[in-house]
Scaffold this motif. Sequence first.
Motif, PDB file in Angstrom:
ATOM      1  N   PRO A   1      13.539 -22.689-102.539  1.00  0.00           N
ATOM      2  CA  PRO A   1      12.587 -23.799-101.863  1.00  0.00           C
ATOM      3  C   PRO A   1      12.744 -23.931-100.568  1.00  0.00           C
ATOM      4  O   PRO A   1      13.487 -23.512 -99.972  1.00  0.00           O
ATOM      5  CB  PRO A   1      12.787 -24.927-102.874  1.00  0.00           C
ATOM      6  N   LYS A   2      11.462 -24.514-100.161  1.00  0.00           N
ATOM      7  CA  LYS A   2      11.492 -24.621 -98.496  1.00  0.00           C
ATOM      8  C   LYS A   2      12.555 -25.228 -97.784  1.00  0.00           C
ATOM      9  O   LYS A   2      13.176 -24.715 -97.017  1.00  0.00           O
ATOM     10  CB  LYS A   2      10.093 -25.317 -98.200  1.00  0.00           C
ATOM     11  N   ASP A   3      12.921 -26.566 -98.402  1.00  0.00           N
ATOM     12  CA  ASP A   3      13.875 -27.321 -97.836  1.00  0.00           C
ATOM     13  C   ASP A   3      15.434 -26.546 -97.760  1.00  0.00           C
ATOM     14  O   ASP A   3      16.227 -26.510 -96.766  1.00  0.00           O
ATOM     15  CB  ASP A   3      14.041 -28.803 -98.527  1.00  0.00           C
ATOM     16  N   GLY A   4      15.343 -26.092 -99.108  1.00  0.00           N
ATOM     17  CA  GLY A   4      16.690 -25.276 -99.503  1.00  0.00           C
ATOM     18  C   GLY A   4      16.908 -23.996 -98.507  1.00  0.00           C
ATOM     19  O   GLY A   4      17.799 -23.658 -97.869  1.00  0.00           O
ATOM     20  N   ALA A   5      15.913 -23.347 -98.177  1.00  0.00           N
ATOM     21  CA  ALA A   5      15.757 -22.008 -97.305  1.00  0.00           C
ATOM     22  C   ALA A   5      16.063 -22.467 -95.869  1.00  0.00           C
ATOM     23  O   ALA A   5      17.014 -21.724 -95.220  1.00  0.00           O
ATOM     24  CB  ALA A   5      14.351 -21.179 -97.439  1.00  0.00           C
ATOM     25  N   ARG A   6      15.464 -23.535 -95.546  1.00  0.00           N
ATOM     26  CA  ARG A   6      15.471 -23.844 -94.147  1.00  0.00           C
ATOM     27  C   ARG A   6      16.967 -24.357 -93.832  1.00  0.00           C
ATOM     28  O   ARG A   6      17.555 -23.990 -92.686  1.00  0.00           O
ATOM     29  CB  ARG A   6      14.519 -24.782 -93.775  1.00  0.00           C
ATOM     30  N   ALA A   7      17.352 -25.277 -94.751  1.00  0.00           N
ATOM     31  CA  ALA A   7      19.015 -25.703 -94.671  1.00  0.00           C
ATOM     32  C   ALA A   7      19.863 -24.681 -94.624  1.00  0.00           C
ATOM     33  O   ALA A   7      20.919 -24.501 -93.833  1.00  0.00           O
ATOM     34  CB  ALA A   7      19.247 -26.663 -95.633  1.00  0.00           C
ATOM     35  N   THR A   8      19.879 -23.594 -95.406  1.00  0.00           N
ATOM     36  CA  THR A   8      20.725 -22.604 -95.676  1.00  0.00           C
ATOM     37  C   THR A   8      20.511 -21.746 -94.219  1.00  0.00           C
ATOM     38  O   THR A   8      21.453 -21.021 -93.932  1.00  0.00           O
ATOM     39  CB  THR A   8      20.446 -21.719 -96.927  1.00  0.00           C
ATOM     40  N   GLN A   9      19.249 -21.532 -93.789  1.00  0.00           N
ATOM     41  CA  GLN A   9      19.084 -20.732 -92.523  1.00  0.00           C
ATOM     42  C   GLN A   9      19.935 -21.288 -91.496  1.00  0.00           C
ATOM     43  O   GLN A   9      20.504 -20.560 -90.773  1.00  0.00           O
ATOM     44  CB  GLN A   9      17.676 -20.419 -92.358  1.00  0.00           C
ATOM     45  N   SER A  10      19.660 -22.488 -91.402  1.00  0.00           N
ATOM     46  CA  SER A  10      20.425 -23.241 -90.193  1.00  0.00           C
ATOM     47  C   SER A  10      21.847 -23.086 -90.320  1.00  0.00           C
ATOM     48  O   SER A  10      22.429 -23.102 -89.418  1.00  0.00           O
ATOM     49  CB  SER A  10      19.992 -24.940 -90.358  1.00  0.00           C
ATOM     50  N   ALA A  11      22.410 -23.070 -91.401  1.00  0.00           N
ATOM     51  CA  ALA A  11      23.697 -23.067 -91.702  1.00  0.00           C
ATOM     52  C   ALA A  11      24.373 -21.821 -91.222  1.00  0.00           C
ATOM     53  O   ALA A  11      25.147 -21.551 -90.611  1.00  0.00           O
ATOM     54  CB  ALA A  11      24.312 -23.373 -92.990  1.00  0.00           C
ATOM     55  N   LEU A  12      23.575 -20.770 -91.697  1.00  0.00           N
ATOM     56  CA  LEU A  12      23.941 -19.216 -91.441  1.00  0.00           C
ATOM     57  C   LEU A  12      23.719 -18.960 -89.909  1.00  0.00           C
ATOM     58  O   LEU A  12      24.781 -18.298 -89.534  1.00  0.00           O
ATOM     59  CB  LEU A  12      23.002 -18.449 -92.118  1.00  0.00           C
TER      60      LEU A  12
END
Length: 255
Positions: free
Chosen positions: A169-180
């Motif tokens: 989902p959008k929020d999970g993808a954005r947060a995981t991308q920021s962490a990566l």
Amino acid sequence: MSLVELMGQWSFGALDWLVIGLGIALAYIVFGIAGFGTALVAGPILIMFMPLSKIIPLLVLLDFVAAFGNLLQSRRDVVKPELLRLLPCMAIGCTLGVIFLLNLHSDLLLLLMGLFISTYAIYSLAVRAKPTALAAGWSVPMGVVGGLFGALFGSGGFLYAIYLNSRLPKDGARATQSALISASTVVRLSLFLIAGVYAELPLLMLAVCLLPAMALGLWAGRRLTLRMSREAFVRLVTWLVLASGIALIGRYLST
């Protein structure tokens, strides 16, 4: 040695500082909205004043601050299984990218960056639909190539975004991308440190001097996300990135 003497080693005039500062601010407006892309925007501007082998380590220092600021705001939404799939592949790609960046001829890097930026911009403008769900095995090529591009050109985040947006989902993808991207920044920072790139004090002082421009860009980016469509803004910037990429290729061919 005084700060003035240190910064004098770059031989920047007042107009140069203005252009560099505006380039950094614009780059971090994009970062504040999209979560990546600083080198795509700032690279073509900064390359008028310094080689790519200095630009990428400089932006890594600034990204280190910016990425962790974003991560702290969204860390609860990080999807750890996806993060752990991508991390080792990203680290391998980053190592290869740093080796290439520090050993390839500057003219070749100029051409490669122009081709990379132009290809990315054309892809972004041509593809609008959300990608179909990718299998978990795609984490290997996306992670390795994303890490390679991140270390070599300062921007591999769009590959992480393609992979994560197809699976989360959008929020999970954005947060995981920021962490990566935060992890990628740490890896690249460590590799540049080991390679002795940050032994040059003027480079570190330049990063410090550009922190206000970075902070201004992040602030403006967050304000813009409340006032206009993220997609419309990113599309506008992508056209500018395409023009910059073509200009870099033209600059290489004219030398």
